[in-house]
Design an enzyme around this catalytic site. Sequence first.
Site, PDB file in Angstrom:
ATOM      1  N   ARG A  16      -6.983   0.722   2.600  1.00 41.59           N
ATOM      2  CA  ARG A  16      -6.623  -0.086   3.764  1.00 41.59           C
ATOM      3  C   ARG A  16      -7.829  -0.356   4.672  1.00 41.59           C
ATOM      4  O   ARG A  16      -8.013  -1.471   5.149  1.00 41.59           O
ATOM      5  CB  ARG A  16      -5.549   0.670   4.573  1.00 41.59           C
ATOM      6  CG  ARG A  16      -4.920  -0.138   5.683  1.00 41.59           C
ATOM      7  CD  ARG A  16      -4.053   0.771   6.571  1.00 41.59           C
ATOM      8  NE  ARG A  16      -3.156   1.624   5.837  1.00 41.59           N
ATOM      9  CZ  ARG A  16      -1.906   1.306   5.498  1.00 41.59           C
ATOM     10  NH1 ARG A  16      -1.413   0.131   5.836  1.00 41.59           N
ATOM     11  NH2 ARG A  16      -1.144   2.157   4.842  1.00 41.59           N
ATOM     12  N   CYS A  20      17.216 -14.279   2.109  1.00 43.87           N
ATOM     13  CA  CYS A  20      18.593 -14.004   2.487  1.00 43.87           C
ATOM     14  C   CYS A  20      18.756 -12.513   2.737  1.00 43.87           C
ATOM     15  O   CYS A  20      19.377 -11.800   1.941  1.00 43.87           O
ATOM     16  CB  CYS A  20      19.531 -14.481   1.389  1.00 43.87           C
ATOM     17  SG  CYS A  20      19.517 -16.244   1.265  1.00 43.87           S
ATOM     18  N   GLU A  21      18.173 -12.044   3.789  1.00 45.65           N
ATOM     19  CA  GLU A  21      18.176 -10.629   4.166  1.00 45.65           C
ATOM     20  C   GLU A  21      18.057 -10.579   5.674  1.00 45.65           C
ATOM     21  O   GLU A  21      17.064 -11.079   6.223  1.00 45.65           O
ATOM     22  CB  GLU A  21      16.914  -9.918   3.641  1.00 45.65           C
ATOM     23  CG  GLU A  21      16.838  -9.659   2.188  1.00 45.65           C
ATOM     24  CD  GLU A  21      17.573  -8.421   1.742  1.00 45.65           C
ATOM     25  OE1 GLU A  21      17.823  -7.531   2.567  1.00 45.65           O
ATOM     26  OE2 GLU A  21      17.905  -8.374   0.558  1.00 45.65           O
ATOM     27  N   TYR A  23      -2.000  -4.042   1.023  1.00 43.93           N
ATOM     28  CA  TYR A  23      -0.606  -3.787   0.642  1.00 43.93           C
ATOM     29  C   TYR A  23       0.314  -4.971   0.964  1.00 43.93           C
ATOM     30  O   TYR A  23       1.476  -4.775   1.312  1.00 43.93           O
ATOM     31  CB  TYR A  23      -0.091  -2.493   1.306  1.00 43.93           C
ATOM     32  CG  TYR A  23      -0.951  -1.283   0.983  1.00 43.93           C
ATOM     33  CD1 TYR A  23      -0.981  -0.763  -0.300  1.00 43.93           C
ATOM     34  CD2 TYR A  23      -1.765  -0.686   1.946  1.00 43.93           C
ATOM     35  CE1 TYR A  23      -1.777   0.333  -0.618  1.00 43.93           C
ATOM     36  CE2 TYR A  23      -2.572   0.406   1.640  1.00 43.93           C
ATOM     37  CZ  TYR A  23      -2.576   0.911   0.356  1.00 43.93           C
ATOM     38  OH  TYR A  23      -3.368   1.976   0.044  1.00 43.93           O
TER      39      TYR A  23
END
Length: 433
Positions: free
Chosen positions: A288, A356-357, A385
């Site tokens: 990262r 669709c969440e 990520y």
Amino acid sequence: MNKQDNMENMIFSGCDTVELAKKYGTPLYVVSEDIIRERCMKIKDVFLNKYPNTMAAYASKAFLTMAMCKIIENEGLNLDVVSGGELYTAIKAGFPMGRIIFHGNNKSWDELLLAVEHNVGRIIVDNLYELEMLEEITSRQNKDINILFRVAPGIGGNTHDYISTGQKDSKFGIPLDPSVIKDIVNRTINSNNIRLLGFHFHLGSQLFENQIYVNAIEIITKLMNYLKEELDFKTLELNVGGGFGIGYTDKDTPKPIEYFTDIIMETVKLQCDKYKMPIPTIIIEPGRWIIAEAGITLYTIGVIKEIPGIRTYASIDGGLPDNPRPALYQAEYDAVVANKINQKADKVVTIAGKCCETGDILIWDLKTPDLEPGDILAVLNTGAYNFSMASNYNRLPRPAVVLVSNGSSEIIVERQTYDDLLRGEKIPSYLRG
Ligand code: LLP
């Protein structure tokens, strides 16, 4: 990020991001080669060149493409891979195999075979079952391999539970039981093809405190001393993993990398002096920290929906499939409107993905200027990520990745097409009408 005062558009690595969106379409991952190289340079300055006998490996799970392999190779860093797929990417990019560190808590026979056949530099062995497979493979192939054992030091990082790894109750590594470790080390001492170089631990990800590394090094050096006394085993390498945190929003408290590396080196020295052991080669594995701030994602704003008295949702043309981190870890991001970079951000909107969440919300309560459909939103610090964790949920094609450097841009991963989504699919003959 580079905001230029005299322009309306956000500039990133010398490129006008609104032009990038026009040229390559959205959603678009934009990755800055300049920032990646700056980060690698910094690691050389404050760690590799400052301390003799050190190594740094880029944890490629954060973001991996063949172009990224080339940059890391060119910068002289090692590469940490965690699967056959990551290893294969490095092989195809021509990455020097001696500089590969191969991780994974459940490597398969085929993955280990691929690693042995290509003479990877180091395999981080997670468990006895893996060691047995590796003994068998190296003996059949008549090849030697360097390994380190991954040890779970029994302490977890102060981070989201899903990205804390060093604690006792963990699927990673050999639990810290000296007698168990003694037996497994003894086994390798007597092995024909396997050369045990030392130990590895990884505490967690997005960490802001260095004390946990001190604690882990104290535990591991004690173990090293025990193995020296019991088996006359000399630890040549100690890999302390990655995990150095970055600032996603102003709630985070990122530290310079030397805040971690200096104390790591100081503690190793103190402990080795205490136990009268030579200092092993120290390896760090940031993922990262190298790539997160080198990436932004560009989206086009679509529908803007105001629910009176409650909130305004602005929907983008991507979301959870290209950045699952908010849904998975409640990760928070900051963003700017790339074509209105100098306008006052005095409105508050919630950035919704197109899946669709209900949980597909990228950013809650973002301050923006007045938004209109067609505006370009740049979500910041998405280099780590995001691309590597992308999915095709709702059959959304994966965005392209464009590499930018000093004002120029080039596609390094093509945008998926609808046909890419169907690749490999077959309709059984009895269903064809
Ligand atoms: N070394 C090992 C053995 C690791 O497992 C990891 C990350 C790293 C190094 C690099 O850690 P970093 O420096 O990037 O923190 N998907 C999660 C992060 C998972 C990290 C897994 N291991 C996220 O999006 O936050």
